[in-house]
Write a protein that holds these residues in place. Structure first.
Motif, PDB file in Angstrom:
ATOM      1  N   THR A 249     -61.151 -26.881 -55.631  1.00  0.00           N
ATOM      2  CA  THR A 249     -61.652 -25.559 -55.974  1.00  0.00           C
ATOM      3  C   THR A 249     -60.704 -24.511 -55.420  1.00  0.00           C
ATOM      4  O   THR A 249     -59.862 -24.801 -54.553  1.00  0.00           O
ATOM      5  N   VAL A 250     -60.850 -23.291 -55.884  1.00  0.00           N
ATOM      6  CA  VAL A 250     -59.996 -22.210 -55.380  1.00  0.00           C
ATOM      7  C   VAL A 250     -60.249 -21.987 -53.899  1.00  0.00           C
ATOM      8  O   VAL A 250     -59.322 -21.701 -53.128  1.00  0.00           O
ATOM      9  N   GLU A 251     -61.493 -22.130 -53.459  1.00  0.00           N
ATOM     10  CA  GLU A 251     -61.806 -21.955 -52.038  1.00  0.00           C
ATOM     11  C   GLU A 251     -61.093 -22.988 -51.186  1.00  0.00           C
ATOM     12  O   GLU A 251     -60.588 -22.677 -50.097  1.00  0.00           O
ATOM     13  N   GLN A 252     -60.997 -24.224 -51.664  1.00  0.00           N
ATOM     14  CA  GLN A 252     -60.296 -25.269 -50.908  1.00  0.00           C
ATOM     15  C   GLN A 252     -58.808 -24.996 -50.804  1.00  0.00           C
ATOM     16  O   GLN A 252     -58.156 -25.431 -49.856  1.00  0.00           O
ATOM     17  N   LEU A 253     -58.246 -24.267 -51.765  1.00  0.00           N
ATOM     18  CA  LEU A 253     -56.815 -23.966 -51.730  1.00  0.00           C
ATOM     19  C   LEU A 253     -56.466 -23.027 -50.577  1.00  0.00           C
ATOM     20  O   LEU A 253     -55.293 -22.943 -50.189  1.00  0.00           O
ATOM     21  N   PHE A 254     -57.447 -22.306 -50.046  1.00  0.00           N
ATOM     22  CA  PHE A 254     -57.184 -21.370 -48.960  1.00  0.00           C
ATOM     23  C   PHE A 254     -57.639 -21.910 -47.604  1.00  0.00           C
ATOM     24  O   PHE A 254     -57.771 -21.159 -46.645  1.00  0.00           O
ATOM     25  N   GLU A 255     -57.893 -23.205 -47.542  1.00  0.00           N
ATOM     26  CA  GLU A 255     -58.157 -23.823 -46.249  1.00  0.00           C
ATOM     27  C   GLU A 255     -56.844 -23.936 -45.481  1.00  0.00           C
ATOM     28  O   GLU A 255     -55.768 -24.022 -46.076  1.00  0.00           O
ATOM     29  N   PRO A 256     -56.876 -23.921 -44.148  1.00  0.00           N
ATOM     30  CA  PRO A 256     -55.639 -23.980 -43.348  1.00  0.00           C
ATOM     31  C   PRO A 256     -54.771 -25.165 -43.721  1.00  0.00           C
ATOM     32  O   PRO A 256     -55.257 -26.260 -43.986  1.00  0.00           O
ATOM     33  N   SER A 257     -53.477 -24.932 -43.772  1.00  0.00           N
ATOM     34  CA  SER A 257     -52.510 -25.959 -44.168  1.00  0.00           C
ATOM     35  C   SER A 257     -51.569 -26.247 -43.015  1.00  0.00           C
ATOM     36  O   SER A 257     -51.132 -25.343 -42.290  1.00  0.00           O
ATOM     37  N   ASP A 258     -51.231 -27.539 -42.817  1.00  0.00           N
ATOM     38  CA  ASP A 258     -50.307 -27.935 -41.747  1.00  0.00           C
ATOM     39  C   ASP A 258     -48.893 -27.478 -42.029  1.00  0.00           C
ATOM     40  O   ASP A 258     -48.081 -27.326 -41.116  1.00  0.00           O
ATOM     41  N   THR A 259     -48.593 -27.283 -43.279  1.00  0.00           N
ATOM     42  CA  THR A 259     -47.215 -26.923 -43.644  1.00  0.00           C
ATOM     43  C   THR A 259     -46.968 -25.423 -43.541  1.00  0.00           C
ATOM     44  O   THR A 259     -45.866 -24.972 -43.784  1.00  0.00           O
ATOM     45  N   TRP A 260     -47.973 -24.667 -43.204  1.00  0.00           N
ATOM     46  CA  TRP A 260     -47.828 -23.205 -43.145  1.00  0.00           C
ATOM     47  C   TRP A 260     -48.119 -22.755 -41.725  1.00  0.00           C
ATOM     48  O   TRP A 260     -49.144 -23.107 -41.154  1.00  0.00           O
ATOM     49  N   SER A 261     -47.247 -21.999 -41.131  1.00  0.00           N
ATOM     50  CA  SER A 261     -47.360 -21.638 -39.717  1.00  0.00           C
ATOM     51  C   SER A 261     -48.523 -20.700 -39.474  1.00  0.00           C
ATOM     52  O   SER A 261     -48.955 -19.976 -40.376  1.00  0.00           O
ATOM     53  N   ASP A 262     -49.027 -20.718 -38.245  1.00  0.00           N
ATOM     54  CA  ASP A 262     -50.129 -19.835 -37.876  1.00  0.00           C
ATOM     55  C   ASP A 262     -49.664 -18.383 -37.884  1.00  0.00           C
ATOM     56  O   ASP A 262     -48.497 -18.073 -37.662  1.00  0.00           O
ATOM     57  N   GLY A 263     -50.609 -17.501 -38.109  1.00  0.00           N
ATOM     58  CA  GLY A 263     -50.300 -16.081 -38.114  1.00  0.00           C
ATOM     59  C   GLY A 263     -49.789 -15.583 -39.444  1.00  0.00           C
ATOM     60  O   GLY A 263     -49.492 -14.391 -39.582  1.00  0.00           O
ATOM     61  N   ARG A 264     -49.680 -16.435 -40.404  1.00  0.00           N
ATOM     62  CA  ARG A 264     -49.231 -16.023 -41.743  1.00  0.00           C
ATOM     63  C   ARG A 264     -50.263 -16.499 -42.765  1.00  0.00           C
ATOM     64  O   ARG A 264     -50.766 -17.622 -42.707  1.00  0.00           O
TER      65      ARG A 264
ATOM     66  N   LEU B 174     -65.253 -17.796 -50.371  1.00  0.00           N
ATOM     67  CA  LEU B 174     -64.188 -17.072 -49.660  1.00  0.00           C
ATOM     68  C   LEU B 174     -64.765 -16.007 -48.731  1.00  0.00           C
ATOM     69  O   LEU B 174     -64.248 -14.885 -48.629  1.00  0.00           O
ATOM     70  N   THR B 175     -65.833 -16.364 -48.053  1.00  0.00           N
ATOM     71  CA  THR B 175     -66.507 -15.374 -47.193  1.00  0.00           C
ATOM     72  C   THR B 175     -65.692 -15.026 -45.967  1.00  0.00           C
ATOM     73  O   THR B 175     -65.976 -14.011 -45.314  1.00  0.00           O
ATOM     74  N   HIS B 176     -64.688 -15.843 -45.613  1.00  0.00           N
ATOM     75  CA  HIS B 176     -63.869 -15.511 -44.451  1.00  0.00           C
ATOM     76  C   HIS B 176     -62.891 -14.378 -44.745  1.00  0.00           C
ATOM     77  O   HIS B 176     -62.242 -13.878 -43.827  1.00  0.00           O
ATOM     78  N   PHE B 177     -62.781 -13.975 -46.003  1.00  0.00           N
ATOM     79  CA  PHE B 177     -61.998 -12.791 -46.346  1.00  0.00           C
ATOM     80  C   PHE B 177     -62.950 -11.594 -46.438  1.00  0.00           C
ATOM     81  O   PHE B 177     -63.880 -11.611 -47.252  1.00  0.00           O
ATOM     82  N   LYS B 178     -62.723 -10.600 -45.628  1.00  0.00           N
ATOM     83  CA  LYS B 178     -63.578  -9.417 -45.647  1.00  0.00           C
ATOM     84  C   LYS B 178     -63.243  -8.481 -46.797  1.00  0.00           C
ATOM     85  O   LYS B 178     -64.067  -7.669 -47.199  1.00  0.00           O
ATOM     86  N   LEU B 179     -62.021  -8.599 -47.315  1.00  0.00           N
ATOM     87  CA  LEU B 179     -61.600  -7.698 -48.391  1.00  0.00           C
ATOM     88  C   LEU B 179     -60.790  -8.474 -49.416  1.00  0.00           C
ATOM     89  O   LEU B 179     -59.828  -9.171 -49.071  1.00  0.00           O
ATOM     90  N   LEU B 180     -61.205  -8.388 -50.663  1.00  0.00           N
ATOM     91  CA  LEU B 180     -60.469  -8.990 -51.783  1.00  0.00           C
ATOM     92  C   LEU B 180     -60.023  -7.862 -52.702  1.00  0.00           C
ATOM     93  O   LEU B 180     -60.841  -7.055 -53.158  1.00  0.00           O
ATOM     94  N   ILE B 181     -58.723  -7.818 -52.975  1.00  0.00           N
ATOM     95  CA  ILE B 181     -58.163  -6.729 -53.792  1.00  0.00           C
ATOM     96  C   ILE B 181     -57.489  -7.335 -55.012  1.00  0.00           C
ATOM     97  O   ILE B 181     -56.379  -7.877 -54.926  1.00  0.00           O
ATOM     98  N   PRO B 182     -58.141  -7.295 -56.176  1.00  0.00           N
ATOM     99  CA  PRO B 182     -57.521  -7.838 -57.392  1.00  0.00           C
ATOM    100  C   PRO B 182     -56.632  -6.807 -58.084  1.00  0.00           C
ATOM    101  O   PRO B 182     -56.967  -5.616 -58.150  1.00  0.00           O
ATOM    102  N   PHE B 183     -55.504  -7.282 -58.606  1.00  0.00           N
ATOM    103  CA  PHE B 183     -54.584  -6.451 -59.381  1.00  0.00           C
ATOM    104  C   PHE B 183     -54.280  -7.155 -60.697  1.00  0.00           C
ATOM    105  O   PHE B 183     -54.172  -8.386 -60.757  1.00  0.00           O
ATOM    106  N   SER B 184     -54.102  -6.367 -61.740  1.00  0.00           N
ATOM    107  CA  SER B 184     -53.596  -6.867 -63.006  1.00  0.00           C
ATOM    108  C   SER B 184     -52.100  -6.611 -63.056  1.00  0.00           C
ATOM    109  O   SER B 184     -51.650  -5.460 -62.968  1.00  0.00           O
ATOM    110  N   CYS B 185     -51.331  -7.672 -63.174  1.00  0.00           N
ATOM    111  CA  CYS B 185     -49.873  -7.501 -63.215  1.00  0.00           C
ATOM    112  C   CYS B 185     -49.436  -6.761 -64.475  1.00  0.00           C
ATOM    113  O   CYS B 185     -48.369  -6.142 -64.492  1.00  0.00           O
ATOM    114  N   GLU B 186     -50.236  -6.825 -65.513  1.00  0.00           N
ATOM    115  CA  GLU B 186     -49.917  -6.062 -66.718  1.00  0.00           C
ATOM    116  C   GLU B 186     -49.971  -4.566 -66.418  1.00  0.00           C
ATOM    117  O   GLU B 186     -49.106  -3.802 -66.859  1.00  0.00           O
TER     118      GLU B 186
END
Length: 980
Positions: free
Chosen positions: A124-139, A170-182
């Motif tokens: 799911t999209v929510e699982q894609l934003f779970e912490p990853s070992d390949t990505w450093s902390d703080g980013r 995605l409740t751990h995100f307090k703010l979601l800002i969607p943009f249309s690239c078009e």
């Protein structure tokens, strides 16, 4: 004065307190509960309480959620196809999403159909934003979600935003800002990140989460939908580094710095894009790749169909019908049909649902919808605003010149579709695709466009053929290579029609003539001014040269007009093709393509695949509403083109209608006129029609609506001589939709349908309607029963137009016959058919007596009723009416093939009616009546002394015996129309 000053002073105090709180609060605590903010102050409790309520109401994030909820809950116009009963929550079904490795993502530029049997687990999209070992902390995480056109990227984004607003994902995100690239791609002015946010979300203009201080941005998720429409360049020399959210930059540079994690590195980003744009973002800036693979199994497709087709209106009957449709769809999908391959794309699931909703749930109160409109809306949903750019990577800047993606589809896939329709073919080899889609050698820019088109769009229209040997009669190629078909068969005919109507099928000479004509026409306008000045100094012969310049635009106009006439001629020829005349009507063909064929498979025509939707789509594309949608797609159909085609089409249709047409062809013509939505053309075509025979057509609510809509275009004085709807499976609800059509006819044939007593209420009102002029009403073989017939007879005293009434085999009975006898006196009826109605001697005699006293009735049909021999004799001997003012008029009573000791003059029509209808009647009852006929004939023959009369009796006996023999052998023809 002091009383006025005191409230003002209190307001100023509150305002100063608010300002002080806004300045002194730490930005990181701005999203916590406002009661915490209040506890840090020393203001009075009353003031603190009021500020708490006011601050809660003005919380920017809550405002943001409410606004996003409103914006993303808004359904596009196309969703009104389903009656407006749905919301995005009830309609959504999660497509298959697979996480890919970087090397898999860059190499996966082929058909998404290859992922129908995934080796990776679905995420799911929510699982894609779970912490990853390949990505450093703080980013934060950068997730790239990609997929082909129509796999559901925008739908997933909309559902994600709505769920975040509702607090379910995605409740751990307090703010979601969607943009249309078009939208971002259209901005030419430099703006900072906070300016870009405030342009779209003003209430977030000064939100501390976007300040860049501390690690507050870890609670922010940016969503960029449609990245392929942005000009991203990750080269250091092309895009400067920037870490300040307040520094103005081009929108592309802002997005690049966000992805580089140079700007707000703690924030997370979700980017959606098409397959061909994967290399726009270097792999090192992407933490996770995920591919949307559509609906890879019938269960997901069934869940989608259930959410769409099961109405939320509480209509139990409609829900039962929708459930039956879903079951048929599911059976078709489980057979791994071609539809299952198409419904891999959620977009085609939408098209399937919209088409079935149009075919089965048409409502007379709903706005006008057409099949062409559904396909046009479908393409607008998927390709609206889409352009085919030529940028291919990070090192190649995107060119400013863009081509409408839909127009490119028409010129490539539409050309292939047109060739297929021309040569009656539905499947194509890979070599043929290369020939028609790839074409000859192109420039570098055209080759880049073609590569992007093949990657993103081609698989959306064309799919590998499933069971080609079963469905397609074409011989396989020598190398037995894979063949491709259009994902939905009707899409081939739609694109072919669009290709023709847009004029893309012009010959090279026509295209050259247009270019020369336009160029010379523009030049002639400039030259005319010089000629008028130099006319006094130039010899007259030279004027002829300049006058030739004016001939070219007129010459091209004549050529164009001839071309539009050929389009109209093609439409008429395709609509009335002789070899297609006895196919099922197009609406039934569309339904079968979606629900499959259950039972014996139809034989393939030796003439090749019929394309009967092709001319209907051409007519529908000329409708103004569809032309507006196509204009938004970059496909322009000029009004002059419509006028020229319409003018020529009128002539061809009137000419074809002068010939007898099968019911299926007439139904297709009605669909064409309905799709065209041109009342003037429809009225002119109807003026040449005096009868519409739709016998044996399986009528549905949609077909009834089409018939009524078409006839409503005729003037109020227009009347059809005959409207034959016999054996059409009509129901009471369909009769209500056909009411406008009934008011335009003299002779209405409703035999062999399923009309019950409740339908007689509507028919009674029809006979009482002063605007209707029904002369003949035929209701044979409808279960009206005595109660229904009595309701119908209520109209007789006031109706003055009806002259022929057929109630044969309607369950009339003795009571109904007596009621009919009482209501006949003040009516203009001339012929009455109450045969096969279980009428006994007394009721029959009373009815015949009433008819003989009637001033205009000349024929009564009473055969196939349980009449005794004495009763039949009485019917014939009562030849003189009782009253003196009836002028000795006699009434023909058709009770048997004999009249006393003589042969009835109407013995042949009686036998003809029995032969035509016996297959749908009680066979034992008909056999018994035929045996009674034989007994009557034998008795009458014995009374004759003349040899000629005996021979005549013998001939009639032979005819009855043949009918009886055929009935016993079950070889009688199925019921057809009956004209009495």
């Amino acid at each position: 004065m002091s009383s006025l000053y005191r409230p003002l002073n209190q307001l100023l105090t509150v305002w100063r307190w608010k300002r002080m709180v806004g300045v002194t609060l730490h930005p990181a605590t701005a999203t916590t509960q406002s009661s915490t903010f209040c506890s840090t102050t020393s203001e009075p409790r009353t003031v603190k309480s009021s500020v708490h309520c006011e601050h809660t109401e003005l919380d920017p994030i809550e405002i943001h959620k409410r606004k996003l909820l409103l914006w993303f809950s808004h359904l596009p116009q196309e969703e009104k196809q389903f009656g407006g009963y749905f919301s995005p929550e009830t309609m959504h079904v999660d497509p298959l999403i697979l996480e890919r490795k970087a090397e898999e993502a860059t190499g996966l530029l082929s058909s998404p159909l290859q992922t129908s049997s995934p080796s990776n687990a679905s995420v799911t999209v929510e699982q894609l934003f779970e912490p990853s070992d390949t990505w450093s902390d703080g980013r934060g995480l950068n997730v790239l979600l990609y997929g082909a056109v129509g796999t559901g990227k925008s739908t997933v984004v909309r559902k994600l935003v709505l769920d975040w607003c509702a607090g379910t994902t995605l409740t751990h995100f307090k703010l979601l800002i969607p943009f249309s690239c078009e939208d971002l791609g259209q901005l030419s002015k430099v703006s900072s990140l906070r300016d870009l946010v405030s342009r779209k979300y003003l209430y977030l203009r000064k939100h501390p989460l976007l300040s860049g201080e501390g690690n507050q941005a870890k609670d922010v998720l940016f969503l960029f939908n449609g990245m392929e429409k942005m000009k991203l360049d990750f080269r250091i020399g092309a895009t400067e580094l920037c870490s300040d959210p307040n520094e103005p930059l081009p929108p592309g540079a802002v997005m690049v710095n966000l992805l580089r994690k140079y700007l707000l590195p703690e924030s997370s980003i979700l980017v959606t894009t098409r397959l061909s744009a994967l290399d726009r973002i270097p792999q090192k800036y992407v933490s996770r790749f995920a591919q949307i693979c559509g609906f890879n199994d019938p269960d997901r497709q069934r869940a989608y169909f259930t959410g769409r087709l099961l109405q939320q209106s509480g209509d139990t009957a409609r829900n039962h019908e929708a459930q039956a449709l879903i079951e048929l769809l599911y059976l078709n999908l489980q057979r791994e049909s071609q539809l299952a391959a198409a419904c891999f794309f959620p977009s085609y699931c939408w098209l399937t649902c919209a088409t079935l909703h149009f075919l089965h749930f048409t409502d007379a109160k709903a706005p006008i919808r057409t099949l062409t409109g559904i396909y046009t809306s479908f393409l607008r949903l998927n390709f609206g605003g889409e352009v085919l750019s030529t940028g291919t990577g990070t090192n190649v800047p995107i060119q400013e010149h863009h081509t409408s993606l839909m127009l490119y589809v028409v010129r490539t896939v539409g050309k292939l579709a047109f060739e297929g329709v021309t040569y009656r073919r539905t499947s194509f080899s890979e070599k043929e695709l290369e020939q028609w889609i790839g074409g000859k050698t192109k420039t570098d820019e055209e080759l880049r466009q073609l590569a992007m088109f093949r990657t993103d769009v081609l698989d959306f229209f064309l799919a590998p053929c499933v069971e080609s040997s079963k469905h397609f009669p074409e011989e396989p190629s020598e190398n037995d290579e894979r063949r491709y078909v259009f994902a939905v068969p009707a899409m081939q005919e739609y694109l072919a029609a669009l290709y023709v109507v847009l004029g893309e099928n012009k010959s090279a000479l026509q295209k050259l003539t247009k270019q020369v004509s336009v160029a010379i026409g523009q030049a002639s306008e400039d030259v005319n001014a010089l000629v008028s000045i130099l006319s006094k100094f130039i010899p007259l012969r030279i004027f002829a040269v300049f006058n030739l310049l004016k001939l070219f635009p007129k010459l091209y106009e004549k050529i164009t007009s001839h071309n539009k006439g050929s389009i109209a001629r093609t439409m008429a020829a395709e609509l009335f093709r002789t070899e297609d005349s006895y196919n099922e009507d197009v609406l039934d063909q569309v339904e079968q393509s979606l629900l499959g064929v259950h039972g014996p498979q139809p034989e393939q025509s030796s003439e090749g695949q019929p394309f009967e939707l092709y001319p209907i789509f051409m007519g529908g594309l000329l409708h103004y509403g569809n032309r507006v949608l196509l204009q938004q797609l970059g496909c322009s159909i000029q009004s002059t083109t419509v006028a020229q085609i319409t003018s020529a089409l009128r002539k061809y249709l009137v000419r074809e209608l002068s010939k007898p047409q099968p019911p299926e062809e007439l139904m297709d013509l009605l669909v064409l006129l309905y799709e065209f939505q041109n009342p003037r053309l429809t009225a002119e075509v109807l003026a040449s029609m005096r009868s519409i025979c739709l016998t044996n057509i399986r009528m549905t609510s949609l077909k009834c609506f089409v018939l009524s809509s078409v006839l409503s275009c005729a003037p109020a004085s227009y009347r059809l001589e005959v409207l034959d709807l016999s054996s059409c499976l009509l129901t009471h609800d369909m009769l209500q939709m056909l009411w406008p059509a009934f008011r335009h006819t003299h002779n209405l044939n409703l035999q062999f349908n399923s009309l019950g007593p409740e339908s007689c209420i509507l028919l009674r009102d029809l006979l009482l309607d002063p605007k209707s002029s029904i002369r003949s009403l035929q209701l044979c073989d409808n279960p009206l029963l005595e109660s229904g017939v009595c309701i119908l007879l209520e109209a007789l005293p006031e109706n003055q137009s009806l002259t022929h009434l057929s109630l044969m085999h309607t369950g009339l009975g003795d009571q109904g016959a007596l009621e009919l006898a009482q209501r006949l006196q003040q009516h203009t009826l001339q012929e009455l058919n109450v045969a096969y109605n279980n009428i006994g001697d007394n009721a029959a005699l009373a009815l015949v007596d009433a008819c003989r006293e009637h001033p205009s009735i000349h024929t009564v049909h009473l055969y196939l009723n349980p009449l005794s021999d004495v009763g039949k004799q009485s019917l014939y001997v009562r030849g003189v009416p009782k009253s003196q003012n009836a002028s000795g008029r006699r009434v023909r009573v058709l009770a048997s093939v004999t009249e006393g000791s003589d042969i009835s003059q109407d013995w042949h029509p009686i036998l003809s009616v029995i032969r035509k209808n016996a297959s749908s009647w009680d066979r034992e009852r008909v056999k018994q009546e035929l045996k009674v006929f034989l007994r009557d004939l034998e008795w009458g023959r014995q009374q004759q002394k003349s040899l000629l009369k005996r021979l005549h009796f013998h001939r009639v006996e032979k005819g009855v015996q043949q009918t009886l023999k055929k009935l016993e052998m079950d070889t009688l023809s199925p019921p057809t129309e009956y004209t009495k």
